[in-house]
Write an enzyme that holds these catalytic residues in place. Sequence first.
Site, PDB file in Angstrom:
ATOM      1  N   LYS A 176      -7.623   7.011  -0.515  1.00  0.00           N
ATOM      2  CA  LYS A 176      -6.189   7.321  -0.387  1.00  0.00           C
ATOM      3  C   LYS A 176      -5.384   6.877  -1.600  1.00  0.00           C
ATOM      4  O   LYS A 176      -4.345   7.443  -1.903  1.00  0.00           O
ATOM      5  CB  LYS A 176      -5.612   6.658   0.877  1.00  0.00           C
ATOM      6  CG  LYS A 176      -5.739   5.140   0.865  1.00  0.00           C
ATOM      7  CD  LYS A 176      -5.163   4.520   2.106  1.00  0.00           C
ATOM      8  CE  LYS A 176      -6.073   4.610   3.294  1.00  0.00           C
ATOM      9  NZ  LYS A 176      -7.335   3.820   3.210  1.00  0.00           N
TER      10      LYS A 176
ATOM     11  N   HIS B 277      -6.714  -5.776   7.136  1.00  0.00           N
ATOM     12  CA  HIS B 277      -6.086  -5.404   5.864  1.00  0.00           C
ATOM     13  C   HIS B 277      -4.775  -6.168   5.798  1.00  0.00           C
ATOM     14  O   HIS B 277      -3.887  -5.951   6.629  1.00  0.00           O
ATOM     15  CB  HIS B 277      -5.848  -3.892   5.796  1.00  0.00           C
ATOM     16  CG  HIS B 277      -5.508  -3.399   4.421  1.00  0.00           C
ATOM     17  ND1 HIS B 277      -4.493  -3.943   3.674  1.00  0.00           N
ATOM     18  CD2 HIS B 277      -6.062  -2.434   3.653  1.00  0.00           C
ATOM     19  CE1 HIS B 277      -4.439  -3.321   2.498  1.00  0.00           C
ATOM     20  NE2 HIS B 277      -5.383  -2.414   2.463  1.00  0.00           N
TER      21      HIS B 277
ATOM     22  N   GLU C 252     -12.239  -2.843   0.958  1.00  0.00           N
ATOM     23  CA  GLU C 252     -11.720  -1.481   0.703  1.00  0.00           C
ATOM     24  C   GLU C 252     -10.686  -1.505  -0.420  1.00  0.00           C
ATOM     25  O   GLU C 252      -9.525  -1.146  -0.216  1.00  0.00           O
ATOM     26  CB  GLU C 252     -11.080  -0.924   1.976  1.00  0.00           C
ATOM     27  CG  GLU C 252     -12.010  -0.879   3.181  1.00  0.00           C
ATOM     28  CD  GLU C 252     -11.245  -0.764   4.496  1.00  0.00           C
ATOM     29  OE1 GLU C 252      -9.998  -0.666   4.483  1.00  0.00           O
ATOM     30  OE2 GLU C 252     -11.901  -0.794   5.547  1.00  0.00           O
TER      31      GLU C 252
HETATM   32  C1  LIG Z   1      -7.215   0.843   5.674  1.00  0.00           C
HETATM   33  C2  LIG Z   1      -6.898   0.686   4.233  1.00  0.00           C
HETATM   34  N1  LIG Z   1      -7.852   0.205   3.416  1.00  0.00           N
HETATM   35  C3  LIG Z   1      -7.626   0.047   2.087  1.00  0.00           C
HETATM   36  C4  LIG Z   1      -6.416   0.377   1.520  1.00  0.00           C
HETATM   37  C5  LIG Z   1      -6.232   0.179   0.043  1.00  0.00           C
HETATM   38  O1  LIG Z   1      -5.319  -0.809  -0.235  1.00  0.00           O
HETATM   39  P1  LIG Z   1      -5.086  -1.291  -1.755  1.00  0.00           P
HETATM   40  O2  LIG Z   1      -4.861  -0.086  -2.575  1.00  0.00           O
HETATM   41  O3  LIG Z   1      -3.910  -2.178  -1.669  1.00  0.00           O
HETATM   42  O4  LIG Z   1      -6.317  -2.044  -2.170  1.00  0.00           O
HETATM   43  C6  LIG Z   1      -5.370   0.853   2.344  1.00  0.00           C
HETATM   44  C7  LIG Z   1      -4.062   1.176   1.767  1.00  0.00           C
HETATM   45  O5  LIG Z   1      -3.195   1.738   2.351  1.00  0.00           O
HETATM   46  C8  LIG Z   1      -5.615   1.008   3.727  1.00  0.00           C
HETATM   47  O6  LIG Z   1      -4.693   1.489   4.565  1.00  0.00           O
END
Ligand SMILES: Cc1ncc(COP(=O)(O)O)c(C=O)c1O
Length: 416
Positions: free
Chosen positions: A66, A194, A264
């Site tokens: 994402k 998270h 993640e």
């Molecule tokens: C479930 C989940 N995992 C991982 C991420 C990635 O977060 P970051 O880009 O802060 O590492 C997000 C971000 O919205 C998320 O919703």
Amino acid sequence: MKLPSAFNPDELAMFVIQARLALLDNESGNVEDDEPFFVADLGQVYQQHQRWTRNLPAVQPFYAVKCNPDPTLLRFLAELGTGFDCASIDELKRVRNLGVDPSRIVFANPCKAASALCTARDMGVTKTTFDNLDELDSIKQFMPNAQLFLRIYASDDDALIQFGDKFGASPEATTVLLERAWDLGLEIVGVSFHVGTGATNHQSFVDAMERAETVFNQATRIGHHLQYLDIGGGFQDAGFERMASGIKEAVKLYMPPEVRIIAEPGRFYTRNAYTLVCKVISRRCQIGNDKSNPDMLYQNDGVYGNFMNVLVEKEIMRPSLVTPALSLTDSRAESSRVDGEHWYSIWGPTCDSVDCVTRKMRMDLEVKVGDWLMYKNMGAYTMATSTRFNGFEAQHPVIYINRMYVMNSIDKVRGG
Ligand SMILES: Cc1ncc(COP(=O)(O)O)c(C=O)c1O
């Protein structure tokens, strides 16, 4: 054009930008000459990956698609061997189409439609998260072979965006959820959390792991056999080493040694690898009483495009003018440019007054229509969140470079 003599990898992006601008024609009136573009340094992504494996060798990264779903980036990460965190059918397809084995995917969205569960099941993806009773019923119906991660509440109150309001089972709910899963015959394999995107406080990971330990004990009492802890995303470039060492200590303290730790990360991998270059398409210099306000620059990308972080994360944008000597082929602009301090506000191309990229910033040179502004650190939640509002194109060209490849080639040449 002059090649950089003593090569500094940070200058590579600038060199490529200047090369592209030299090919554009400000006066053609063609769409291609007016388009913003990215320069993506995959060598920078590689360096972040090395940093990750050096500091968190026991934590397997599942890149959060994402954050930036650029297909070339995903292929590069797949080759580096990361796993992937997918949130939707589209993300699952993007990753599976690269030939990534389903075991390297976690479907880390705790609330999924039946169609998404069926797609994951049919692709052979098994790992997914949940945090409520109704989701367990959906999973039982559409993805009964799932390997489930119970997402628990966690929050870094200082994160750029906190997630505690939307997802994560409260401490009071976890036993009920684990028991229901057991009664439904569903397999729970781990706990996930998270702390929020753009986390700054390693204590939030420590607190979340302490809560995870409690859930591990509850699960074991019920009969589940938990093997994974998923510590989510939230990692930032700045302060990563300190954050990583706090996480390692907490893992030792709260998790049995046989538990596999996954994460993640999104922005950590991509943010500093992408530079966005935008063109100044119009300018309104203040006249009369308005003179106390900064002059207004209008560029070809804004908050409905790649600058949504200005609204969502309250990010302060600090562009720089691409070195005039090389970028401005328009002699008309160069001849009359005024030196010295200038103050500007910068606006996106739509007709919406929210579309302001920066309210007031200083430049050391006058900026004119046809100039190009360069924004560093544009690789996270930029092209992933851009819209076509007002009919402006959401996706822009990306030029890929690789600083590691260039450095290695230079070393080879020097070595004979
Ligand atoms: C479930 C989940 N995992 C991982 C991420 C990635 O977060 P970051 O880009 O802060 O590492 C997000 C971000 O919205 C998320 O919703």
